[in-house]
Design an enzyme around this catalytic site. Structure first.
Site, PDB file in Angstrom:
ATOM      1  N   GLU A 111       0.869  -1.184   0.000  1.00  0.00           N
ATOM      2  CA  GLU A 111       0.000   0.000   0.000  1.00  0.00           C
ATOM      3  C   GLU A 111       0.905   1.234   0.000  1.00  0.00           C
ATOM      4  O   GLU A 111       2.118   1.126   0.164  1.00  0.00           O
ATOM      5  CB  GLU A 111      -0.932  -0.008   1.222  1.00  0.00           C
ATOM      6  N   HIS A 228      -8.999   9.694   2.775  1.00  0.00           N
ATOM      7  CA  HIS A 228      -8.608   8.606   1.870  1.00  0.00           C
ATOM      8  C   HIS A 228      -8.789   9.100   0.439  1.00  0.00           C
ATOM      9  O   HIS A 228      -9.814   9.702   0.111  1.00  0.00           O
ATOM     10  CB  HIS A 228      -9.479   7.368   2.127  1.00  0.00           C
ATOM     11  N   ARG A 274      -0.775   8.944   1.476  1.00  0.00           N
ATOM     12  CA  ARG A 274      -2.198   9.193   1.275  1.00  0.00           C
ATOM     13  C   ARG A 274      -2.563  10.684   1.183  1.00  0.00           C
ATOM     14  O   ARG A 274      -3.379  11.082   0.370  1.00  0.00           O
ATOM     15  CB  ARG A 274      -2.925   8.599   2.478  1.00  0.00           C
ATOM     16  N   HIS A 335     -11.567   9.861   6.500  1.00  0.00           N
ATOM     17  CA  HIS A 335     -11.294   8.445   6.752  1.00  0.00           C
ATOM     18  C   HIS A 335     -10.846   8.114   8.185  1.00  0.00           C
ATOM     19  O   HIS A 335     -11.383   7.215   8.806  1.00  0.00           O
ATOM     20  CB  HIS A 335     -10.225   8.006   5.758  1.00  0.00           C
ATOM     21  N   ARG A 370      -1.070   8.812   9.191  1.00  0.00           N
ATOM     22  CA  ARG A 370      -0.935   7.362   9.433  1.00  0.00           C
ATOM     23  C   ARG A 370      -0.486   6.639   8.173  1.00  0.00           C
ATOM     24  O   ARG A 370      -1.015   6.859   7.093  1.00  0.00           O
ATOM     25  CB  ARG A 370      -2.281   6.794   9.875  1.00  0.00           C
TER      26      ARG A 370
HETATM   27  P1  FAD Z   1     -14.284   0.697  15.725  1.00  0.00           P
HETATM   28  O1  FAD Z   1     -14.038  -0.518  14.955  1.00  0.00           O
HETATM   29  O2  FAD Z   1     -14.855   1.847  14.989  1.00  0.00           O
HETATM   30  O3  FAD Z   1     -15.241   0.343  16.938  1.00  0.00           O
HETATM   31  C1  FAD Z   1     -15.758   1.361  17.771  1.00  0.00           C
HETATM   32  C2  FAD Z   1     -16.868   0.776  18.611  1.00  0.00           C
HETATM   33  O4  FAD Z   1     -17.245   1.679  19.640  1.00  0.00           O
HETATM   34  C3  FAD Z   1     -18.140   0.478  17.838  1.00  0.00           C
HETATM   35  O5  FAD Z   1     -18.604  -0.775  18.256  1.00  0.00           O
HETATM   36  C4  FAD Z   1     -19.093   1.579  18.281  1.00  0.00           C
HETATM   37  O6  FAD Z   1     -20.442   1.233  18.196  1.00  0.00           O
HETATM   38  C5  FAD Z   1     -18.663   1.735  19.726  1.00  0.00           C
HETATM   39  N1  FAD Z   1     -19.012   3.005  20.362  1.00  0.00           N
HETATM   40  C6  FAD Z   1     -18.673   4.260  19.977  1.00  0.00           C
HETATM   41  N2  FAD Z   1     -19.157   5.162  20.858  1.00  0.00           N
HETATM   42  C7  FAD Z   1     -19.811   4.470  21.817  1.00  0.00           C
HETATM   43  C8  FAD Z   1     -20.532   4.837  22.990  1.00  0.00           C
HETATM   44  N3  FAD Z   1     -20.687   6.109  23.360  1.00  0.00           N
HETATM   45  N4  FAD Z   1     -21.085   3.854  23.748  1.00  0.00           N
HETATM   46  C9  FAD Z   1     -20.979   2.558  23.386  1.00  0.00           C
HETATM   47  N5  FAD Z   1     -20.312   2.158  22.277  1.00  0.00           N
HETATM   48  C10 FAD Z   1     -19.737   3.101  21.511  1.00  0.00           C
HETATM   49  N6  FAD Z   1      -7.165   0.263   9.043  1.00  0.00           N
HETATM   50  C11 FAD Z   1      -6.200  -0.627   8.743  1.00  0.00           C
HETATM   51  O7  FAD Z   1      -5.241  -0.788   9.505  1.00  0.00           O
HETATM   52  N7  FAD Z   1      -6.288  -1.355   7.588  1.00  0.00           N
HETATM   53  C12 FAD Z   1      -7.299  -1.231   6.702  1.00  0.00           C
HETATM   54  O8  FAD Z   1      -7.349  -1.919   5.694  1.00  0.00           O
HETATM   55  C13 FAD Z   1      -8.322  -0.285   7.001  1.00  0.00           C
HETATM   56  N8  FAD Z   1      -9.350  -0.088   6.140  1.00  0.00           N
HETATM   57  C14 FAD Z   1     -10.363   0.750   6.504  1.00  0.00           C
HETATM   58  C15 FAD Z   1     -11.470   0.878   5.677  1.00  0.00           C
HETATM   59  C16 FAD Z   1     -12.549   1.662   6.063  1.00  0.00           C
HETATM   60  C17 FAD Z   1     -13.739   1.793   5.159  1.00  0.00           C
HETATM   61  C18 FAD Z   1     -12.503   2.341   7.307  1.00  0.00           C
HETATM   62  C19 FAD Z   1     -13.660   3.181   7.740  1.00  0.00           C
HETATM   63  C20 FAD Z   1     -11.396   2.242   8.121  1.00  0.00           C
HETATM   64  C21 FAD Z   1     -10.315   1.450   7.725  1.00  0.00           C
HETATM   65  N9  FAD Z   1      -9.196   1.321   8.543  1.00  0.00           N
HETATM   66  C22 FAD Z   1      -8.213   0.431   8.210  1.00  0.00           C
HETATM   67  C23 FAD Z   1      -9.147   1.942   9.867  1.00  0.00           C
HETATM   68  C24 FAD Z   1      -9.539   0.879  10.904  1.00  0.00           C
HETATM   69  O9  FAD Z   1     -10.576   0.079  10.386  1.00  0.00           O
HETATM   70  C25 FAD Z   1      -9.988   1.491  12.200  1.00  0.00           C
HETATM   71  O10 FAD Z   1      -9.049   2.425  12.640  1.00  0.00           O
HETATM   72  C26 FAD Z   1     -10.138   0.421  13.263  1.00  0.00           C
HETATM   73  O11 FAD Z   1     -10.987  -0.580  12.794  1.00  0.00           O
HETATM   74  C27 FAD Z   1     -10.672   1.043  14.536  1.00  0.00           C
HETATM   75  O12 FAD Z   1     -11.001   0.022  15.425  1.00  0.00           O
HETATM   76  P2  FAD Z   1     -11.623   0.420  16.821  1.00  0.00           P
HETATM   77  O13 FAD Z   1     -11.963  -0.858  17.488  1.00  0.00           O
HETATM   78  O14 FAD Z   1     -10.745   1.385  17.494  1.00  0.00           O
HETATM   79  O15 FAD Z   1     -12.961   1.223  16.439  1.00  0.00           O
HETATM   80  C1  SIN Z   2      -7.531   0.802   2.387  1.00  0.00           C
HETATM   81  O1  SIN Z   2      -7.789  -0.385   2.198  1.00  0.00           O
HETATM   82  O2  SIN Z   2      -7.202   1.567   1.491  1.00  0.00           O
HETATM   83  C2  SIN Z   2      -7.619   1.343   3.756  1.00  0.00           C
HETATM   84  C3  SIN Z   2      -6.390   1.026   4.472  1.00  0.00           C
HETATM   85  C4  SIN Z   2      -6.244   1.853   5.717  1.00  0.00           C
HETATM   86  O3  SIN Z   2      -7.027   2.754   5.977  1.00  0.00           O
HETATM   87  O4  SIN Z   2      -5.283   1.588   6.438  1.00  0.00           O
END
Ligand code: FAD
Ligand code: SIN
Length: 513
Positions: A111, A228, A274, A335, A370
């Site tokens: 990437e 993104h 990015r 993003h 990032r």
């Molecule tokens: P999340 O997975 O967002 O989980 C947050 C949780 O908190 C959810 O369950 C939500 O409901 C809950 N929550 C929030 N507020 C409250 C509240 N007040 N009370 C109770 N529950 C609450 N990163 C990579 O490293 N590689 C990738 O390929 C990649 N692709 C991506 C593609 C997309 C489309 C997106 C949007 C992001 C991508 N990212 C990627 C970034 C990565 O997915 C996220 O940074 C990561 O998944 C965050 O995980 P998390 O558990 O911190 O948050």
């Molecule tokens: C992507 O697949 O382009 C998202 C990867 C990332 O946000 O780290």
């Protein structure tokens, strides 16, 4: 009040992985505001970065991470991230995450801004979904983990500098409930819904940052938000990410006239960092007078495209676009937040017993920008450390940052103040705190948000809590972006287009007692 050892707020990769680690040490309550799988994690496509190939090393991964971070990464945090990566990937494999393989070896892709292929993926472009399903099944089958879905955390309970519980709103019954605990792990994810155009699902409203601030935790680096470069731009079709891995596997960016243009902006071409690609696309769209560019994979073998990117292929086909024969219209979208709740190498905040994990945290690994696929990895590495550190009976709060700002009262002097609504807030941020920023736009956003904050009514349901949180988080983002008079990483100021050594520092917010 029911009592647990750990209360974890959120059920993305951070909440679930931390719960599975913490259950070894005590009882765990997961509170999540939607169904268990409503989170950013589920949508992750590209994969997880880790130096596991014989051609790679943690040092090389560290160099790439630091260079993407544009001078603001914490080198020690990055060292930890890259050195502990392989062990944490092994944890995911043990839980049963089915990473893709080639000839019996884990398959790796490239990437942007990674010097070599080091991204593990699952289900082609369904990495996040595979992780979420695997971990949520494991959490559901654990007797030591209680999961409360449709339960919104609205307050972190703190007494004399230490955490002792959480207040939550049951979204089915509308009743408030207090839960007691020894440790709270905030795993609430990102803030992408602040913007009109975003890859993030509805839950990404910055609740954790607002809750932590109100509880007295420090919030930092909020001006650094990543856009993104390539989200699908088809009229009437919901926004959908087109992974950077598509370019990593040979996809080419073209303008509306079919010309490759990235080399006109940077010698790194389509796989430049990015922020550079996103800004180049904006400039190219402006130059050619369109609202999109194109990602071209028509030169690749059709069966390779559909096998390697099954979700993207299927989603586009369902909307009458066959990406093996037609170019994909794309444009940038909001993003990922690099900033968040200030946390040390053990995920500890300045409140004893309160940890921050995942996208809500700012551990110092991302700096001003990032590196792709480092966020899922950050969750695992620092999540493991959080649980390790909680073995101590009472963990001490980390010392407060030396210099911290508090949000100021601001005057609203516009003759036509707009009315607060989610749509108005998202438009305000997209237009004034987006990919290209300036003092004029940021000042407008700062003033409007400050005025809106005064208009907020006492929240009673999920939309009103989320809106209040978004106004507060928007204030951090715009005030910090206004203060930072330079361009660095994802923060670009058209009125200060160069980086400045005077700004090799972090902006921290702390609530005045
Ligand atoms: P999340 O997975 O967002 O989980 C947050 C949780 O908190 C959810 O369950 C939500 O409901 C809950 N929550 C929030 N507020 C409250 C509240 N007040 N009370 C109770 N529950 C609450 N990163 C990579 O490293 N590689 C990738 O390929 C990649 N692709 C991506 C593609 C997309 C489309 C997106 C949007 C992001 C991508 N990212 C990627 C970034 C990565 O997915 C996220 O940074 C990561 O998944 C965050 O995980 P998390 O558990 O911190 O948050
Ligand atoms: C992507 O697949 O382009 C998202 C990867 C990332 O946000 O780290």
């Amino acid at each position: 009040m029911s009592e647990y050892d750990y209360i974890i707020i959120g059920s993305g990769i951070a909440g679930l992985y931390d719960a599975l680690m913490a259950q070894e040490l005590g009882s765990v309550l997961i509170i999540t505001k939607g169904s268990i799988d409503e989170c950013n994690t589920r949508y992750a496509q590209g994969g997880i970065a880790a130096a596991i190939s014989s051609l790679d090393s943690p040092e090389l991964h560290m160099q790439d991470t630091i260079s993407a971070g544009a001078g603001l990464c914490d080198p020690e945090a990055v060292r930890i991230l890259t050195e502990e990566a392989a062990d944490r990937i092994a944890d995911l494999v043990k839980f049963g995450v089915p990473f893709d393989t080639v000839n019996g070896e884990i398959a790796l892709t490239k990437e942007a801004a990674h010097s070599i292929p080091r991204i593990l993926h699952a289900g082609g472009d369904a990495t996040g979904e595979r992780i979420e399903v695997t971990l949520s099944n494991a959490a559901r089958s654990s007797k030591r983990i209680t999961i409360l879905e449709y339960c919104l955390a609205i307050e972190i309970l703190v007494l004399e500098g230490g955490v002792y519980g959480v207040t939550a709103l049951d979204l089915h019954s509308g009743s408030l409930e207090k839960f007691g605990c020894r440790f709270v792990i905030l795993a609430t994810g990102g803030v992408g819904r602040l913007f009109k155009i975003t890859t993030n699902p509805d839950v990404a409203t910055g609740d954790g940052i607002a809750l932590a601030y109100e509880a007295g935790a420090e919030i930092t680096d909020m001006e650094f938000f990543q856009f993104h470069p390539t989200a699908l731009r088809l009229p009437g079709v919901p926004l959908f990410l087109i992974s950077e891995a598509v370019r990593g596997e040979g996809g080419i960016l073209r303008n509306a006239d079919g010309e490759q243009f990235m080399l006109n902006y940077t010698s790194e071409g389509d796989l430049a960092p990015r922020d550079v690609v996103a800004r180049s696309i904006v400039s190219e769209m402006k130059r050619t007078g369109t609202d999109r560019v194109y990602l071209d994979v028509t030169h690749m073998q059709a069966r390779i495209v559909s096998a390697r990117f099954p979700q993207i292929y299927r989603f586009c086909l369902d909307h009458d676009l066959d990406i093996t024969s037609s170019m994909i219209p794309v444009a940038p979208a909001a993003h990922y937040i690099m900033g968040g709740v200030r946390a040390n190498y053990w995920g500890e905040t300045n409140i004893s017993g309160l940890f921050a994990s995942g996208e809500v945290a700012c551990t110092g690994v991302h700096g001003a920008n990032r590196l792709a696929s480092n966020s899922l990895l950050e969750v695992l590495v620092f999540g493991k450390r959080i649980v390790e550190r909680s073995k101590r009976a009472a963990n001490a709060a980390i010392s407060a940052g030396e210099e911290a700002f508090s949000l100021k009262e601001r005057d609203w002097d516009s003759s036509s103040p707009s009315v607060l609504s989610l749509t108005a807030l998202q438009a305000l941020l997209w237009e004034n705190a987006g990919i290209m920023r300036s003092r004029e736009g940021l000042q407008k956003a700062v003033n409007t948000l400050a005025a809106w904050e005064k208009e907020l009514v006492i929240p009673t349901d999920r939309p009103s809590y989320e809106l209040a949180n978004m106004v507060l988080v928007g204030r951090f983002m715009t005030e910090a972006a206004l203060m930072r008079e330079e361009s660095r990483g994802a923060h670009f100021r058209s009125d200060f287009p160069e980086p400045s050594d005077a700004w090799l520092r972090h902006i921290v917010y702390r609530k005045e007692p």
